[in-house]
Scaffold this motif. Structure first.
Motif, PDB file in Angstrom:
ATOM      1  N   TYR A  24      44.093  52.239  41.736  1.00 36.24           N
ATOM      2  CA  TYR A  24      44.171  51.024  42.548  1.00 36.24           C
ATOM      3  C   TYR A  24      42.801  50.804  43.175  1.00 36.24           C
ATOM      4  O   TYR A  24      42.049  51.753  43.368  1.00 36.24           O
ATOM      5  CB  TYR A  24      45.267  51.117  43.623  1.00 36.24           C
ATOM      6  N   PRO A  25      42.494  49.552  43.483  1.00 36.97           N
ATOM      7  CA  PRO A  25      41.135  49.248  43.958  1.00 36.97           C
ATOM      8  C   PRO A  25      40.916  49.746  45.382  1.00 36.97           C
ATOM      9  O   PRO A  25      41.867  49.998  46.121  1.00 36.97           O
ATOM     10  CB  PRO A  25      41.077  47.712  43.903  1.00 36.97           C
ATOM     11  N   THR A  27      39.595  49.617  49.368  1.00 37.72           N
ATOM     12  CA  THR A  27      39.521  48.641  50.448  1.00 37.72           C
ATOM     13  C   THR A  27      38.054  48.401  50.788  1.00 37.72           C
ATOM     14  O   THR A  27      37.166  49.130  50.345  1.00 37.72           O
ATOM     15  CB  THR A  27      40.217  49.151  51.710  1.00 37.72           C
ATOM     16  N   ASN A  59      40.991  38.450  45.668  1.00 36.50           N
ATOM     17  CA  ASN A  59      42.170  37.819  46.211  1.00 36.50           C
ATOM     18  C   ASN A  59      42.086  37.922  47.721  1.00 36.50           C
ATOM     19  O   ASN A  59      42.361  38.966  48.292  1.00 36.50           O
ATOM     20  CB  ASN A  59      43.413  38.527  45.672  1.00 36.50           C
ATOM     21  N   VAL A  62      44.238  39.757  50.783  1.00 40.26           N
ATOM     22  CA  VAL A  62      45.099  40.734  50.121  1.00 40.26           C
ATOM     23  C   VAL A  62      44.365  42.062  50.096  1.00 40.26           C
ATOM     24  O   VAL A  62      43.241  42.140  49.588  1.00 40.26           O
ATOM     25  CB  VAL A  62      45.439  40.295  48.686  1.00 40.26           C
ATOM     26  N   SER A  63      44.977  43.066  50.672  1.00 38.43           N
ATOM     27  CA  SER A  63      44.312  44.352  50.697  1.00 38.43           C
ATOM     28  C   SER A  63      44.089  44.859  49.277  1.00 38.43           C
ATOM     29  O   SER A  63      44.957  44.765  48.433  1.00 38.43           O
ATOM     30  CB  SER A  63      45.142  45.369  51.481  1.00 38.43           C
ATOM     31  N   ARG A  64      42.929  45.386  49.054  1.00 40.64           N
ATOM     32  CA  ARG A  64      42.576  45.915  47.725  1.00 40.64           C
ATOM     33  C   ARG A  64      42.694  44.846  46.653  1.00 40.64           C
ATOM     34  O   ARG A  64      42.894  45.171  45.484  1.00 40.64           O
ATOM     35  CB  ARG A  64      43.463  47.104  47.353  1.00 40.64           C
ATOM     36  N   GLY A  65      42.546  43.579  47.053  1.00 39.06           N
ATOM     37  CA  GLY A  65      42.765  42.501  46.095  1.00 39.06           C
ATOM     38  C   GLY A  65      41.569  42.251  45.210  1.00 39.06           C
ATOM     39  O   GLY A  65      41.075  41.139  45.115  1.00 39.06           O
ATOM     40  N   LYS A  67      39.613  42.657  41.417  1.00 40.66           N
ATOM     41  CA  LYS A  67      39.835  42.812  39.989  1.00 40.66           C
ATOM     42  C   LYS A  67      38.504  42.641  39.284  1.00 40.66           C
ATOM     43  O   LYS A  67      37.826  41.632  39.433  1.00 40.66           O
ATOM     44  CB  LYS A  67      40.826  41.752  39.496  1.00 40.66           C
ATOM     45  N   LEU A  68      38.100  43.628  38.548  1.00 40.72           N
ATOM     46  CA  LEU A  68      36.842  43.538  37.814  1.00 40.72           C
ATOM     47  C   LEU A  68      37.032  42.603  36.637  1.00 40.72           C
ATOM     48  O   LEU A  68      37.990  42.718  35.891  1.00 40.72           O
ATOM     49  CB  LEU A  68      36.410  44.925  37.327  1.00 40.72           C
TER      50      LEU A  68
END
Lengths: 209, 209
Positions: A24-25, A27, A59, A62-65, A67-68
């Motif tokens: 997951y990405p 923060t 995003n 949005v936490s950790r939103g 996307k590479l």
DNA sequence: GATATTTTAGAACATTTGTGCTATGATTAA
DNA sequence: TTAATCATAGCACAAATGTTCTAAAATATC
């Protein structure tokens, strides 16, 4: 110019590694800690920049939103400096390659080169290259090699002058003819041992509006 | 028993789909909304259960700290009911297959079957299957088919008795011999038209301690 | 049927986390 | 140089988000 700063490159790599490990990405504060950045706002700032240049989707709220998005179809080569009249022509050396900090990165599509080895970019300052149809602000993509075929454009140093220009190169061994891209101007021929091929020109990029 | 509830299955699929779309895992509240669950605590509760059964990793106190871990090497088959003396032998039908809610799910390794089609599980109640070396609490994995090779164990209905047992089946066409797994007990032979093959036995699982 | 265990509900709480704002230094442009 | 733009810092705030607690309902167990 669609290049990213060194800090942004570090951030991008951190995000990649983080996702690799955690699935997951990170923060903003993960990135802050992982990249030794003093403020969350700086991270946010650079993430927005990376979004602008298309390297990732963000995003908001949005936490950790993260996307590479950047496809891996580009090579990264360093922007080593500028070409300017009167200044020495920048050439890559071992220090340049290893000294990653502070370098701008230029993305080269895979279709353009086979390997990023020895490839670098220079930004043109002023109109000193005007007879090569290269104008102020252009980005010249070069590959460090002395192996150029006849007709190819290269950065050539005329030793007796201690000057460097971009010219089409024709050599028959003893003599080397340097021909400007602008055919209106006359070609000049030198003894080959008076000529040093510094790098060949892979491409010229001009970013307008 | 390493099975998960229907709600947990829904949650798991939601997480998979969410990650598929967004590239980052959902929050508890994302799951709550996506799976129509009334409380965040219920989501958290089930996530913990899924972690216990090994279906995902959960990084506590980390937003979206979910990671799917279960390898896709298992098929999911329904636990249709129980085998008990005096009760009718449960068989899958169209309703059973489509009625997913409330069913327990059993995971079958890929190595054990080629396809989950027609495969279901039954839990044994009591000692009615003791002569097949199957005891109380065992899980019997079955495949609904009437095509069994000689020697295979199957759920067989003796029509004249209206009884169903698990026996090794040998048929020469006119007559069918039913042989208990326990060789101490004697085999019995019936006219083949008095015998109905309900399902063949794929495996028996016994979970201890 | 009585009891224990599991599961669901609801709400409040504390932490995590993205955002906004102002100020400062660095770099670039004119 | 002077002004403008970019990049960095620090802090406070609000929203997002995981946790905890109690109670009720459902299910399993004896």
């Amino acid at each position: 110019m669609k290049s990213i700063s060194e800090r942004q490159k570090i951030i991008l790599e951190f995000i990649q590694d983080f996702i690799e490990v955690n699935d997951y990405p990170p923060t903003i504060r993960d990135i802050q800690a992982g990249c030794n950045i003093s403020s969350t706002s700086v991270v946010s700032y650079n993430l927005d920049k990376l979004k602008e240049t298309g390297y990732l989707d963000r995003n908001s709220e949005v936490s950790r939103g993260l996307k590479l998005t950047k496809n891996n179809s580009d090579f990264s080569v360093p922007l080593l400096g500028t070409i300017a009249a009167g200044s020495p022509f920048p050439l890559p050396d071992n220090d340049t390659w290893s000294d990653v900090n502070g370098q701008e990165i230029i993305e080269i599509p895979h279709s353009m080169i086979n390997s990023p080895d020895g490839v670098y970019a220079l930004k043109v300052k002023g109109e000193s290259m005007i007879d090569a149809f290269i104008s102020d602000g252009d980005l010249v993509i070069m590959e460090q090699t002395s192996n150029v075929r006849n007709g190819q454009m290269a950065a050539v140093r005329i030793i007796s002058d201690d000057s460097t220009t971009l010219k089409h190169v024709y050599s028959d061994g003893e003599y080397t003819k340097l021909e400007p891209a602008n055919k209106q101007m006359k070609a000049m021929t030198f003894e080959s041992n008076n000529i040093q091929i510094l790098s060949k020109v892979i491409g010229v990029w001009r970013y307008l509006g």
